[in-house]
Write an enzyme that holds these catalytic residues in place. Structure first.
Site, short mmCIF file in Angstrom:
data_model
loop_
_atom_site.label_atom_id
_atom_site.label_comp_id
_atom_site.label_asym_id
_atom_site.label_seq_id
_atom_site.Cartn_x
_atom_site.Cartn_y
_atom_site.Cartn_z
N SER A 1 3.44 4.53 -16.88
CA SER A 1 4.31 5.24 -17.88
C SER A 1 5.34 6.28 -17.30
CB SER A 1 3.54 5.82 -18.79
OG SER A 1 2.48 4.98 -19.60
N ILE B 1 -14.97 4.04 -33.38
CA ILE B 1 -15.45 3.54 -34.86
C ILE B 1 -16.67 3.06 -34.36
CG2 ILE B 1 -14.99 1.97 -36.53
CD1 ILE B 1 -11.96 2.98 -36.35
N HIS B 2 -17.00 2.49 -33.25
CA HIS B 2 -18.42 1.76 -33.11
C HIS B 2 -19.34 2.76 -32.64
CE1 HIS B 2 -16.10 -2.03 -33.11
NE2 HIS B 2 -16.79 -2.63 -32.79
N GLU C 1 3.57 -3.28 -13.66
CA GLU C 1 4.99 -3.42 -13.85
C GLU C 1 5.45 -2.32 -14.11
OE1 GLU C 1 6.39 -6.90 -15.53
OE2 GLU C 1 4.50 -8.16 -15.35
N PRO D 1 0.80 -1.18 0.07
CA PRO D 1 0.00 0.02 -0.01
C PRO D 1 0.94 1.02 -0.11
CG PRO D 1 -0.88 -1.56 1.44
CD PRO D 1 0.32 -2.07 0.92
#
Ligand SMILES: Cc1cc2nc3c(=O)[nH]c(=O)nc-3n(C[C@H](O)[C@H](O)[C@H](O)COP(=O)(O)OP(=O)(O)OC[C@H]3O[C@@H](n4cnc5c(N)ncnc54)[C@H](O)[C@@H]3O)c2cc1C
Length: 384
Positions: free
Chosen positions: A366, A337-338, A363, A128
């Site tokens: 950014s 696009i949908h 992991e 934490p």
């Protein structure tokens, strides 16, 4: 320089794709909705050798390369990123830590069972109060009467609630800072090893993510993994490989979302034309396909170097940074696009859009990848 994968790798890609289409796609939405761990599919993946890809055959592994492993993770993620994450955390974090730091006895006891999927593994670094700053680990391990006694707790451990083996980091010498953190192998049925809360997540919901708690958890001395005080440094080496798999996971997720958007654009009509005929939609598809390709090349470069035993700190962080940020954009465009249908759970892009965000966090975020890359660039005179 060779830009084609081999015939064997193409065969591997096809067989993992067929497996994922048959055994994962029909169930992925339900597993996601109900946060169900895909036990049967993981057992079948294990039977195909997908849980021990990068380990040598004499330890029960499949003896494949990191490029092969990236292909496997990409193909699983193309259909269900959560399954890719389960396999990645098991393989390149838990099992690989034992492989790179374990002694012969530890390798012989754990790797065949993990590689065959008989046991599932998890890897607990984050706490934490120690996330990006993993050196701030507070869990303690004290030597007592020929045992290590662990106290403390971990958070956000992938596979926590389904694993039988946990590799966990704990402080053994507080004064030595990050050189005082050691790694331990714990079998999850042992007294003092407890599971805490299982997180209710935005995405990757078929993979369990949760707390691991140590309450006077007594381990035989032989469970120390690697040298005392080397657990943090070994974790960084483990993450160098792990980040290749998260980058491959991002590429697969983006590929799955892109394919869904391409197909949808060729079926959906507005203004009397397929929306794929509009240049604005074509340009989105072009940018998606091009950036997926670029990310895949970065993944393969890092994997290729790793296969040759080279240090890949910079290359794996670059692949992870670029691929994960690319995949977030691609999944956003795929949903766009949908139109409104992308917002509805009947279409797969809604799930890709949620799942993909983990790739810029797990992991190392950014921001931390940029920090890692910057350190590497600034070490050299010409910034290469
Ligand atoms: C689904 C899921 C699965 C996970 N699986 C595992 C697992 O199996 N094992 C494991 O050990 N961990 C796991 N994690 C934990 C993950 O690695 C951490 O969440 C991640 O490293 C970030 O730590 P944090 O969440 O504490 O964020 P923090 O470190 O608190 O970061 C908060 C923000 O501050 C930024 N930040 C922090 N430090 C800096 C800095 N120096 N410079 C610039 N920005 C900074 C971060 O980038 C982020 O944007 C998992 C997480 C999730 C969500």
């Amino acid at each position: 320089m060779e830009f084609e994968i081999t015939a064997e790798q193409e065969h591997l890609r096809r067989s993992v794709r067929e497996f994922a289409e048959a055994e994962i796609r029909p169930h992925a939405a339900l597993w996601d909705e109900t946060q169900t761990f895909p036990r049967e599919a993981i057992a079948k993946a294990a039977a195909m050798g997908l849980l021990g890809a990068i380990f040598p055959e004499d330890l029960g592994g499949t003896g494949l390369s990191y490029i092969d492993y990236a292909i496997i993770i990409e193909e699983l993620a193309r259909v269900d990123p959560a399954v890719g994450l389960i396999v990645a955390a098991h393989t390149s974090l838990c099992t690989n830590h034992i492989y790179i730091a374990g002694n012969d006895e530890q390798k012989r006891r754990y790797i065949p069972r993990l590689a065959s999927g008989e046991w599932l593994g998890c890897w607990s670094l984050t706490e934490p109060e120690a996330g990006s700053d993993a050196a701030g680990t507070r869990s303690m391990a004290v030597r007592e009467d020929g045992c290590w006694v662990l106290n403390g707790g971990k958070t956000f451990t992938t596979n926590a609630h389904d694993a039988l083996v946990c590799v966990a980091m704990a402080v053994t010498d507080r004064a030595a800072s990050n050189r005082g953190i050691s790694a331990f192998i714990i079998e999850t049925g042992w007294p003092g090893y407890k599971l805490g809360r299982k997180e209710n997540k935005l995405g990757m919901r078929a993979s369990s993510t949760g707390e691991v708690l140590f309450a006077d958890c007594r381990l035989p001395e032989s469970q120390l993994l690697g040298r005392a005080g080397e657990g943090f440094v070994d974790s960084l080496r483990v993450l160098d490989g792990g980040r290749i798999s998260i980058a491959a996971l991002a590429v697969g997720t983006a590929q799955g979302a892109y394919e869904a958007a391409l197909k949808y654009s060729q079926h959906r009509k507005q203004f009397g034309r397929f929306i794929s005929e509009f240049q604005a939609i074509q340009h989105k598809l072009v940018d998606m396909a091009t950036s997926i390709d670029a990310a895949r090349l970065l993944v393969f470069r890092a994997a290729w170097l790793k296969d040759r035993g080279r240090r890949v700190t910079k290359e794996s962080a670059m692949a992870k940074l670029f691929a994960s940020e690319m995949a977030v954009r691609v999944c956003d465009d795929a949903l766009q696009i949908h139109g409104g249908y992308g917002f509805i759970k009947d279409y797969p892009v809604e799930k890709f859009y949620r799942d993909v965000k983990l790739c810029t966090i797990g992991e190392g975020t950014s921001e931390i990848q940029r920090l890692v890359i910057a350190r590497q660039l600034l070490k050299t005179r010409d910034g290469t």
